[in-house]
Scaffold this motif. Structure first.
Motif, PDB file in Angstrom:
ATOM      1  N   VAL A  98       0.823  -1.214   0.000  1.00  0.00           N
ATOM      2  CA  VAL A  98       0.000   0.000   0.000  1.00  0.00           C
ATOM      3  C   VAL A  98       0.858   1.266   0.000  1.00  0.00           C
ATOM      4  CG1 VAL A  98      -1.801   1.293   1.221  1.00  0.00           C
ATOM      5  CG2 VAL A  98      -1.867  -1.216   1.205  1.00  0.00           C
ATOM      6  N   TYR A  99       1.894   1.280   0.831  1.00  0.00           N
ATOM      7  CA  TYR A  99       2.615   2.520   1.089  1.00  0.00           C
ATOM      8  C   TYR A  99       3.954   2.642   0.366  1.00  0.00           C
ATOM      9  CZ  TYR A  99      -0.692   3.525   4.828  1.00  0.00           C
ATOM     10  OH  TYR A  99      -1.834   3.803   5.532  1.00  0.00           O
ATOM     11  N   THR A 100       4.511   1.545  -0.147  1.00  0.00           N
ATOM     12  CA  THR A 100       5.868   1.609  -0.679  1.00  0.00           C
ATOM     13  C   THR A 100       5.935   1.278  -2.168  1.00  0.00           C
ATOM     14  OG1 THR A 100       6.678   0.901   1.502  1.00  0.00           O
ATOM     15  CG2 THR A 100       8.242   0.810  -0.329  1.00  0.00           C
ATOM     16  N   GLU A 101       5.540   0.074  -2.542  1.00  0.00           N
ATOM     17  CA  GLU A 101       5.768  -0.413  -3.904  1.00  0.00           C
ATOM     18  C   GLU A 101       5.023   0.362  -4.990  1.00  0.00           C
ATOM     19  OE1 GLU A 101       5.189  -4.654  -3.848  1.00  0.00           O
ATOM     20  OE2 GLU A 101       6.754  -4.951  -2.334  1.00  0.00           O
ATOM     21  N   PRO A 102       3.822   0.909  -4.731  1.00  0.00           N
ATOM     22  CA  PRO A 102       3.149   1.645  -5.812  1.00  0.00           C
ATOM     23  C   PRO A 102       3.869   2.926  -6.234  1.00  0.00           C
ATOM     24  CG  PRO A 102       1.573   0.967  -4.117  1.00  0.00           C
ATOM     25  CD  PRO A 102       2.939   0.724  -3.565  1.00  0.00           C
ATOM     26  N   PHE A 103       4.831   3.385  -5.449  1.00  0.00           N
ATOM     27  CA  PHE A 103       5.420   4.694  -5.704  1.00  0.00           C
ATOM     28  C   PHE A 103       6.797   4.628  -6.360  1.00  0.00           C
ATOM     29  CE2 PHE A 103       2.186   5.158  -2.499  1.00  0.00           C
ATOM     30  CZ  PHE A 103       1.464   6.225  -3.001  1.00  0.00           C
ATOM     31  N   TYR A 104       7.159   3.449  -6.855  1.00  0.00           N
ATOM     32  CA  TYR A 104       8.354   3.328  -7.700  1.00  0.00           C
ATOM     33  C   TYR A 104       8.166   2.114  -8.599  1.00  0.00           C
ATOM     34  CZ  TYR A 104      10.252  -0.516  -4.806  1.00  0.00           C
ATOM     35  OH  TYR A 104      10.458  -1.714  -4.152  1.00  0.00           O
ATOM     36  N   ASP A 105       9.035   1.947  -9.543  1.00  0.00           N
ATOM     37  CA  ASP A 105       8.901   0.864 -10.518  1.00  0.00           C
ATOM     38  C   ASP A 105       9.394  -0.437  -9.892  1.00  0.00           C
ATOM     39  OD1 ASP A 105       8.492  -0.614 -12.765  1.00  0.00           O
ATOM     40  OD2 ASP A 105      10.028   0.361 -13.987  1.00  0.00           O
ATOM     41  N   CYS A 106       8.622  -0.933  -8.942  1.00  0.00           N
ATOM     42  CA  CYS A 106       8.968  -2.162  -8.218  1.00  0.00           C
ATOM     43  C   CYS A 106       8.774  -3.369  -9.141  1.00  0.00           C
ATOM     44  CB  CYS A 106       8.084  -2.294  -6.982  1.00  0.00           C
ATOM     45  SG  CYS A 106       8.284  -3.840  -6.074  1.00  0.00           S
ATOM     46  N   PRO A 107       9.710  -4.307  -9.156  1.00  0.00           N
ATOM     47  CA  PRO A 107       9.565  -5.483 -10.022  1.00  0.00           C
ATOM     48  C   PRO A 107       8.279  -6.279  -9.776  1.00  0.00           C
ATOM     49  CG  PRO A 107      11.798  -5.343  -9.157  1.00  0.00           C
ATOM     50  CD  PRO A 107      10.999  -4.293  -8.447  1.00  0.00           C
ATOM     51  N   ARG A 108       7.749  -6.162  -8.554  1.00  0.00           N
ATOM     52  CA  ARG A 108       6.552  -6.936  -8.223  1.00  0.00           C
ATOM     53  C   ARG A 108       5.271  -6.250  -8.692  1.00  0.00           C
ATOM     54  NH1 ARG A 108       6.744  -9.272  -2.249  1.00  0.00           N
ATOM     55  NH2 ARG A 108       6.005  -7.191  -1.678  1.00  0.00           N
ATOM     56  N   ASN A 109       5.355  -5.003  -9.094  1.00  0.00           N
ATOM     57  CA  ASN A 109       4.165  -4.299  -9.601  1.00  0.00           C
ATOM     58  C   ASN A 109       3.669  -4.939 -10.898  1.00  0.00           C
ATOM     59  OD1 ASN A 109       4.109  -2.389  -7.555  1.00  0.00           O
ATOM     60  ND2 ASN A 109       5.363  -0.914  -8.675  1.00  0.00           N
ATOM     61  N   GLU A 110       2.356  -4.822 -11.118  1.00  0.00           N
ATOM     62  CA  GLU A 110       1.749  -5.352 -12.339  1.00  0.00           C
ATOM     63  C   GLU A 110       0.817  -4.292 -12.916  1.00  0.00           C
ATOM     64  OE1 GLU A 110      -0.124  -9.085 -11.493  1.00  0.00           O
ATOM     65  OE2 GLU A 110       1.760 -10.095 -10.975  1.00  0.00           O
ATOM     66  N   VAL A 111       1.388  -3.352 -13.667  1.00  0.00           N
ATOM     67  CA  VAL A 111       0.611  -2.252 -14.228  1.00  0.00           C
ATOM     68  C   VAL A 111       0.077  -2.655 -15.605  1.00  0.00           C
ATOM     69  CG1 VAL A 111       0.617   0.199 -14.801  1.00  0.00           C
ATOM     70  CG2 VAL A 111       2.182  -0.672 -13.041  1.00  0.00           C
ATOM     71  N   PHE A 112      -1.204  -2.404 -15.819  1.00  0.00           N
ATOM     72  CA  PHE A 112      -1.820  -2.656 -17.128  1.00  0.00           C
ATOM     73  C   PHE A 112      -1.038  -1.881 -18.186  1.00  0.00           C
ATOM     74  CE2 PHE A 112      -5.496  -1.749 -20.116  1.00  0.00           C
ATOM     75  CZ  PHE A 112      -5.561  -3.054 -20.608  1.00  0.00           C
ATOM     76  N   GLU A 113      -0.714  -2.566 -19.263  1.00  0.00           N
ATOM     77  CA  GLU A 113       0.188  -2.008 -20.276  1.00  0.00           C
ATOM     78  C   GLU A 113      -0.256  -0.619 -20.747  1.00  0.00           C
ATOM     79  OE1 GLU A 113       1.246  -0.818 -24.177  1.00  0.00           O
ATOM     80  OE2 GLU A 113      -0.655  -1.884 -23.838  1.00  0.00           O
ATOM     81  N   GLY A 114      -1.540  -0.435 -20.937  1.00  0.00           N
ATOM     82  CA  GLY A 114      -2.029   0.848 -21.444  1.00  0.00           C
ATOM     83  C   GLY A 114      -1.932   1.991 -20.448  1.00  0.00           C
ATOM     84  N   SER A 115      -1.745   1.662 -19.161  1.00  0.00           N
ATOM     85  CA  SER A 115      -1.695   2.700 -18.126  1.00  0.00           C
ATOM     86  C   SER A 115      -0.289   2.989 -17.639  1.00  0.00           C
ATOM     87  CB  SER A 115      -2.548   2.257 -16.919  1.00  0.00           C
ATOM     88  OG  SER A 115      -3.890   2.031 -17.292  1.00  0.00           O
ATOM     89  N   LYS A 116       0.693   2.218 -18.079  1.00  0.00           N
ATOM     90  CA  LYS A 116       2.022   2.296 -17.469  1.00  0.00           C
ATOM     91  C   LYS A 116       2.687   3.649 -17.691  1.00  0.00           C
ATOM     92  CE  LYS A 116       6.020  -0.436 -16.342  1.00  0.00           C
ATOM     93  NZ  LYS A 116       6.636  -1.772 -16.375  1.00  0.00           N
ATOM     94  N   GLU A 117       2.577   4.214 -18.874  1.00  0.00           N
ATOM     95  CA  GLU A 117       3.220   5.501 -19.135  1.00  0.00           C
ATOM     96  C   GLU A 117       2.605   6.594 -18.267  1.00  0.00           C
ATOM     97  OE1 GLU A 117       6.171   7.733 -20.431  1.00  0.00           O
ATOM     98  OE2 GLU A 117       5.922   5.602 -20.970  1.00  0.00           O
ATOM     99  N   PHE A 118       1.285   6.531 -18.090  1.00  0.00           N
ATOM    100  CA  PHE A 118       0.585   7.488 -17.222  1.00  0.00           C
ATOM    101  C   PHE A 118       1.074   7.359 -15.787  1.00  0.00           C
ATOM    102  CE2 PHE A 118      -2.883   8.935 -14.529  1.00  0.00           C
ATOM    103  CZ  PHE A 118      -3.275  10.118 -15.139  1.00  0.00           C
TER     104      PHE A 118
END
Length: 410
Positions: free
Chosen positions: A179-199
């Motif tokens: 909640v507090y750490t991984e969403p705020f950097y390009d963490c390897p464990r993140n899974e961002v939808f391809e169309g939203s990643k640049e945003f």
């Protein structure tokens, strides 16, 4: 029959039937069936049915690792925490949690009410169902479980004993990370939808002010032992039907900032709003459903505020709680944290490892991208402007502003 009194093992469906017989939960003549129905990230949930007498119960077992990933090593003590907090919440907010019948520290399992006549709220909202009593129910639950476990009401030494009883380091670490750490950097464990990643990269990871605010919020989460939280109060942790709301799965419970639970509820109603906006094709039906969710979000915030003020006046025992202006100050801090956590939840469910079906089931790619951008934009605003978001209308203004921004950027 296996011996359930020696050491822990992860049960199968047949084991769960034998376990139910061993602890004599049903009559001798019972004809038992079992199905493992857990669809969450952490535990095994067995539904045991006596087909002869039409009775049923739930056995929830905690394993040594999370089902979502073996990377998460977890203490089975979370099952003890869950059973004890359900018992406490059953007293504080009667009618809003399932009844617990048995806790087993060897098998790390809890036996409780079967709520099969209810529906998981996230599933119901994705079907665009409406529940007119939900805001009233959940606001009562939140006031009773948050204010009535705080230093405002509970004698301080007793409250500190509760803090010790519900310390929950492994589950807190998951929240601190996801909640507090991984969403705020390009963490390897993140899974961002391809169309939203640049945003995400441009508007979240590269925003130094936002990242700094996330650090402040993380340390508040770790150090502010304000109230006994549910700790994971999203719409997947609520069973619901028209006249009943039941909060389940409090295994993340610990003492933390009260706004954490409220903010999670608000954010997950916003996910339902995004789903309805981009999956309901009929304009009249869509307007009706979105208006319902707008009203519900407003009512959750405003009813919580009204009931909190009333409960404070009736229940506060701490002397300084009666000082002029202190109640208003205290409530303002809760509402500030509510806005911040709503923002954190909106961001982490899009950027991080644990997704919500409200968004992932939006089949049209461009619609999903727009839905995610609305949630991300609103989430960022909730965090950065949290000091000025105090009413239900304030929350709705943020959502509607994020919608307008998404249209301009489309």
């Amino acid at each position: 029959m296996k011996d359930f009194t020696v050491e822990y093992f992860t049960m199968t469906e047949q084991d769960a039937i034998e376990y139910a017989k061993a602890i004599k939960l049903f009559p001798e003549e019972a004809e038992l069936t079992c199905k493992e129905i857990g669809d969450g990230n952490l535990n095994y949930v067995f539904k045991i049915v006596d087909v002869k007498n039409n009775q049923s119960i739930i056995i929830k077992q905690a394993g040594p690792v999370a089902r979502i990933s073996d990377e998460f090593k977890l203490s089975p003590d979370r099952n003890r925490i869950e059973s004890e907090i359900l018992g406490l919440q059953y007293k504080l907010a009667p009618g809003f949690v399932p009844e617990v019948y048995n806790y087993d520290p060897i098998m790390n399992c809890t036996v409780m009410d079967d709520l099969s006549d209810h529906e998981i709220m996230r599933t119901a909202l994705i079907k665009h169902k409406k529940f007119s009593l939900f805001a009233d129910h959940i606001s009562t639950f939140l006031v009773n479980t948050l204010l009535l476990t705080s230093d405002v009401v509970v004698e301080h030494k007793e409250k500190k004993e509760l803090v010790k009883q519900f310390i929950n380091p492994e589950l807190c670490e998951i929240s601190e990370d996801l909640v507090y750490t991984e969403p705020f950097y390009d963490c390897p464990r993140n899974e961002v939808f391809e169309g939203s990643k640049e945003f995400v990269k441009e508007n979240i990871w590269n925003d130094k002010k936002l990242v700094l605010e996330s650090a402040k919020l993380k340390f508040e989460f770790m150090t502010n032992a304000q109230s006994l939280l549910h700790g994971d109060l999203h719409t997947g942790s609520i069973f619901i039907k028209e006249d009943s709301t039941k909060v389940i799965d409090p295994e993340f419970a610990f003492y933390g900032p009260a706004g954490y639970d409220i903010g999670n509820v608000i954010a997950n109603l916003i996910f339902a709003y995004a789903n309805g906006k981009f999956t309901i094709e009929n304009e009249e039906t869509q307007d009706d459903y979105l208006n319902y969710l707008v009203t519900t979000i407003k009512d959750v915030v405003n009813l919580f505020t009204d009931k909190f003020n009333k409960a404070w006046d009736e229940k506060a025992t701490e002397r300084v709680a009666s000082y002029e202006g202190f109640k208003e100050y205290y409530l303002d801090t809760i509402l500030r944290d509510t806005a911040a956590v709503a923002g954190l939840e909106l961001l982490r469910r899009i950027i991080g490892l644990a997704k919500v079906k409200d968004l992932t089931t939006i089949e049209d790619r461009e619609a999903r991208i727009r839905a995610e951008k609305i949630c991300l934009t609103a989430g960022k605003t909730f965090i950065l402007n949290r000091d000025s978001i105090k009413t239900g209308a304030d929350f709705i203004n943020v959502i509607q502003s994020a919608e307008l921004t998404s249209v301009k950027g489309a």
